[in-house]
Design a protein around this motif. Structure first.
Motif, mmCIF file in Angstrom:
data_model
loop_
_atom_site.group_PDB
_atom_site.id
_atom_site.type_symbol
_atom_site.label_atom_id
_atom_site.label_comp_id
_atom_site.label_asym_id
_atom_site.label_seq_id
_atom_site.Cartn_x
_atom_site.Cartn_y
_atom_site.Cartn_z
ATOM 1 N N SER A 250 0.971 -1.443 0.084
ATOM 2 C CA SER A 250 -0.116 0.049 0.074
ATOM 3 C C SER A 250 0.861 1.314 0.002
ATOM 4 C CB SER A 250 -0.874 -0.159 1.293
ATOM 5 O OG SER A 250 -0.128 0.032 2.264
ATOM 6 N N SER A 251 2.259 1.203 0.227
ATOM 7 C CA SER A 251 2.995 2.295 0.293
ATOM 8 C C SER A 251 3.374 2.757 -1.235
ATOM 9 C CB SER A 251 4.509 1.956 0.867
ATOM 10 O OG SER A 251 5.190 2.940 0.994
ATOM 11 N N VAL A 252 3.212 4.152 -1.316
ATOM 12 C CA VAL A 252 3.265 4.766 -2.805
ATOM 13 C C VAL A 252 4.765 4.586 -3.118
ATOM 14 C CG1 VAL A 252 3.287 7.062 -3.920
ATOM 15 C CG2 VAL A 252 1.136 6.187 -2.481
ATOM 16 N N SER A 253 5.032 4.320 -4.306
ATOM 17 C CA SER A 253 6.367 4.338 -4.655
ATOM 18 C C SER A 253 6.636 5.498 -5.788
ATOM 19 C CB SER A 253 6.553 3.065 -5.700
ATOM 20 O OG SER A 253 6.394 1.879 -4.957
ATOM 21 N N GLY A 254 8.158 5.982 -5.734
ATOM 22 C CA GLY A 254 8.170 7.152 -6.519
ATOM 23 C C GLY A 254 9.654 7.502 -6.464
ATOM 24 N N ASP A 255 10.249 8.317 -7.227
ATOM 25 C CA ASP A 255 11.683 8.796 -7.107
ATOM 26 C C ASP A 255 12.026 9.609 -5.951
ATOM 27 O OD1 ASP A 255 11.998 7.389 -9.380
ATOM 28 O OD2 ASP A 255 11.897 9.117 -11.026
ATOM 29 N N TYR A 256 10.927 10.175 -5.528
ATOM 30 C CA TYR A 256 10.871 11.162 -4.481
ATOM 31 C C TYR A 256 10.997 10.554 -3.032
ATOM 32 C CZ TYR A 256 5.880 10.389 -3.305
ATOM 33 O OH TYR A 256 4.757 9.807 -2.794
ATOM 34 N N VAL A 257 10.979 9.133 -3.304
ATOM 35 C CA VAL A 257 10.956 8.309 -1.938
ATOM 36 C C VAL A 257 12.572 8.405 -1.456
ATOM 37 C CG1 VAL A 257 10.639 6.128 -0.601
ATOM 38 C CG2 VAL A 257 8.914 6.927 -2.216
ATOM 39 N N ASP A 258 12.473 8.689 -0.126
ATOM 40 C CA ASP A 258 14.192 8.716 0.307
ATOM 41 C C ASP A 258 14.612 7.542 1.226
ATOM 42 O OD1 ASP A 258 14.770 11.468 -0.615
ATOM 43 O OD2 ASP A 258 13.372 12.126 0.503
ATOM 44 N N LEU A 259 13.667 7.218 2.199
ATOM 45 C CA LEU A 259 13.838 6.159 2.961
ATOM 46 C C LEU A 259 12.728 5.181 3.406
ATOM 47 C CD1 LEU A 259 15.920 8.421 5.604
ATOM 48 C CD2 LEU A 259 16.765 6.585 4.461
ATOM 49 N N ALA A 260 13.076 4.068 4.191
ATOM 50 C CA ALA A 260 11.809 3.469 4.454
ATOM 51 C C ALA A 260 11.988 3.077 5.882
ATOM 52 C CB ALA A 260 11.671 2.152 3.705
ATOM 53 N N ALA A 261 10.845 2.483 6.515
ATOM 54 C CA ALA A 261 10.933 2.343 7.987
ATOM 55 C C ALA A 261 9.619 1.383 8.166
ATOM 56 C CB ALA A 261 10.517 3.490 9.015
ATOM 57 N N PRO A 262 9.482 0.705 9.282
ATOM 58 C CA PRO A 262 8.275 -0.056 9.492
ATOM 59 C C PRO A 262 6.842 0.603 9.303
ATOM 60 C CG PRO A 262 9.870 -0.611 11.176
ATOM 61 C CD PRO A 262 10.232 0.573 10.442
ATOM 62 N N GLY A 263 6.155 -0.131 8.570
ATOM 63 C CA GLY A 263 4.983 0.401 8.141
ATOM 64 C C GLY A 263 3.773 -0.690 8.084
ATOM 65 N N LEU A 264 3.871 -1.570 8.655
ATOM 66 C CA LEU A 264 2.668 -2.672 8.617
ATOM 67 C C LEU A 264 2.810 -3.376 10.051
ATOM 68 C CD1 LEU A 264 0.849 -4.079 6.563
ATOM 69 C CD2 LEU A 264 2.599 -5.949 6.404
ATOM 70 N N ASN A 265 1.644 -3.634 10.535
ATOM 71 C CA ASN A 265 1.397 -4.332 11.764
ATOM 72 C C ASN A 265 2.076 -3.536 12.907
ATOM 73 O OD1 ASN A 265 0.173 -6.548 11.102
ATOM 74 N ND2 ASN A 265 2.055 -7.749 10.516
ATOM 75 N N ILE A 266 1.600 -2.350 13.124
ATOM 76 C CA ILE A 266 2.258 -1.247 13.974
ATOM 77 C C ILE A 266 1.112 -1.286 15.281
ATOM 78 C CG2 ILE A 266 2.669 1.176 14.356
ATOM 79 C CD1 ILE A 266 4.368 -0.272 12.173
ATOM 80 N N LEU A 267 1.989 -0.923 16.364
ATOM 81 C CA LEU A 267 1.182 -0.707 17.768
ATOM 82 C C LEU A 267 1.783 0.524 18.493
ATOM 83 C CD1 LEU A 267 0.377 -3.289 20.094
ATOM 84 C CD2 LEU A 267 1.997 -1.839 21.058
ATOM 85 N N GLY A 268 0.861 1.048 19.059
ATOM 86 C CA GLY A 268 1.362 2.284 19.711
ATOM 87 C C GLY A 268 0.360 2.766 20.816
ATOM 88 N N PRO A 269 0.724 3.914 21.577
ATOM 89 C CA PRO A 269 -0.235 4.423 23.039
ATOM 90 C C PRO A 269 -1.639 4.800 22.381
ATOM 91 C CG PRO A 269 1.875 5.291 22.830
ATOM 92 C CD PRO A 269 1.880 4.809 21.504
ATOM 93 N N ALA A 270 -2.571 4.456 23.321
ATOM 94 C CA ALA A 270 -3.793 4.698 23.008
ATOM 95 C C ALA A 270 -4.245 6.042 23.774
ATOM 96 C CB ALA A 270 -4.635 3.851 23.500
ATOM 97 N N PRO A 271 -4.767 7.044 23.075
ATOM 98 C CA PRO A 271 -4.906 8.545 23.680
ATOM 99 C C PRO A 271 -6.020 8.344 24.895
ATOM 100 C CG PRO A 271 -6.248 8.347 21.710
ATOM 101 C CD PRO A 271 -5.449 7.237 21.854
ATOM 102 N N GLY A 272 -6.842 7.542 25.106
ATOM 103 C CA GLY A 272 -7.951 7.472 25.971
ATOM 104 C C GLY A 272 -7.638 6.892 27.243
ATOM 105 N N GLY A 273 -6.611 6.381 27.573
ATOM 106 C CA GLY A 273 -6.331 5.578 28.602
ATOM 107 C C GLY A 273 -4.814 4.935 28.659
#
Length: 415
Positions: A250-273
């Motif tokens: 799903s990540s767009v490709s193009g000559d302007y892309v500089d770097l990559a990093a994890p972009g699938l199955n991501i987890l992070g803090p929830a704002p409401g608790g």
């Protein structure tokens, strides 16, 4: 067809009805039906809003195992660096973000909550990836745990919009972030290409602020096309990779892309608790957040570098693809330790100030060498003369020759 706004991290468009954002699910991120009450001026309480999430993960999330930011923490943890997150807000209440989130601002006509109300949960995940604290009891931390987040809210939710006023509001948010101490700006969003937005990005870069943006996510049956602000010159455009290091579809490709990093199955803090939210479909929003965290590490370790030099360092130290660069992952997956610790430059082309000036080629003791050579030559000549005279002296003595005596006639005939 006109371009439409979409956060860089919501993955492909999802079908279905309205409702609450799914926790650990794949439903679309939409505005919750939670009432937002603005605090009174006398109240110092931080608002609690947004999805509460679920229990902390039992295992370290794979992006942290892949990037190993802790390997760079002996050198830099991002201390003294402020990262502006221009997004849907960032919660200041989650244990991973408590004490990490500065007083920010709300734009786009949103209720004034100092940027700390995140009904969507998107900005809080991004902020946690960048600067979530370590040692909270959960197996989660940010890339730069001593950096600080400046929350700038421009999005009420993560739904697609064609609001013509949004690029200008994002541009205003960028300028406000620069004027309020941002060292790095994270833009995990995609919007319309407009001159005032491009001008705001250039203003930030000219003021010495590193700008990182999501490369964008493909929608169904969509062709790759440049995403803004990621495609503007000077912006670090970030694509997504999966656990095997492959490009996320799903990540767009193009000559302007500089770097990559994890972009699938991501987890992070929830704002409401105190819980966590999962983004199984990921997106380049979160990939951009990981790179912004590494940029914070670099800014703390190398404060004299300008945005172009920071980008160059991230690019040159990335885990590059075999061909060096391609349209899917750019120069490769960002590498926190190498980005912070690598000594860049070569003897033939060092960065300015990285190496001392070459020494003078003139040898101040060269004359001593010349004298030594001549002395050795004369000594050798004298030795050769002495060796050649010695046999003559020996033969003369055998014949009765002595120094200082003329030979007599008898001597001359004696034979």
């Amino acid at each position: 067809m006109r371009e439409s706004f979409r956060p860089g991290g919501t993955g492909p468009a999802r079908r279905g009805g309205r409702g609450a954002r799914a926790v650990l699910g794949g439903a679309a991120a939409v505005l919750l039906g939670t009432a937002v009450v603005a605090p009174s001026p006398a109240s110092a309480a931080v608002p609690r809003c947004g999805p509460p999430g679920v229990a902390a993960p039992a295992e370290t999330p794979w992006p942290l195992r892949r990037l190993e930011p802790s390997s760079a923490w002996r050198i830099s943890r991002g201390a003294g660096v402020t990262v502006a997150v221009i997004d849907s807000g960032v919660s200041a209440l989650h244990p991973a973000l408590k004490g990490q989130v500065k007083v920010g601002r709300d734009f786009n006509g949103l209720p004034q909550q100092q940027g700390r109300c995140d009904l969507a949960g998107h900005g809080t995940i991004v902020g946690g990836i960048i600067a979530g604290k370590e040692g909270t009891g959960a197996s989660f931390s940010g890339i730069a745990p001593q950096a600080r987040i400046l929350p700038v809210r421009v999005l009420p939710d993560t739904r697609t919009t064609v609001d013509e006023g949004l690029p200008g509001q994002i541009a205003t948010a960028i300028r406000w972030s620069v004027q309020n101490g941002a060292d790095v700006i994270n833009l995990s969003l995609v919007t319309l290409d407009r001159k005032d937005l491009a001008d705001a990005v250039r203003y930030a870069l000219d003021e010495g602020v590193v700008v990182v943006a999501a490369a964008g996510n493909r929608q169904e049956n969509q062709q790759d096309r440049p995403a803004f602000p990621a495609a503007y010159p000077g912006v670090i455009a970030v694509a997504g990779v999966d656990e095997e290091g492959g490009h996320v579809g799903s990540s767009v490709s193009g000559d302007y892309v500089d770097l990559a990093a994890p972009g699938l199955n991501i987890l992070g803090p929830a704002p409401g608790g105190e819980g966590f939210l999962a983004e199984p479909q990921g997106g380049t929003s979160f990939a951009a957040a990981y790179v912004s965290g590494v940029a914070a590490l670099v800014r703390a370790a190398h404060p004299d570098l300008d945005p172009e030099q920071v980008a160059d360092r991230l690019i040159r130290t990335a885990d590059s693809p075999p061909e060096g660069k391609n349209a899917e992952v750019g120069h490769g997956v960002v590498n926190p330790y190498r980005a912070v610790a690598t000594v860049l430059g070569t003897r033939t082309d060092p960065p300015a100030g990285a190496m001392p000036a070459p020494p003078s080629t003139e040898d101040p003791l060269a004359w001593q060498g010349t004298v030594a050579v001549w002395a050795a030559a004369v000594g050798a000549l004298v030795a050769a003369l002495l060796l050649s005279v010695k046999p003559i002296l020996i033969r003369g003595r055998r014949r009765g020759w002595r120094p200082g005596r003329r030979p007599s006639a008898t001597d001359a005939t004696t034979g």
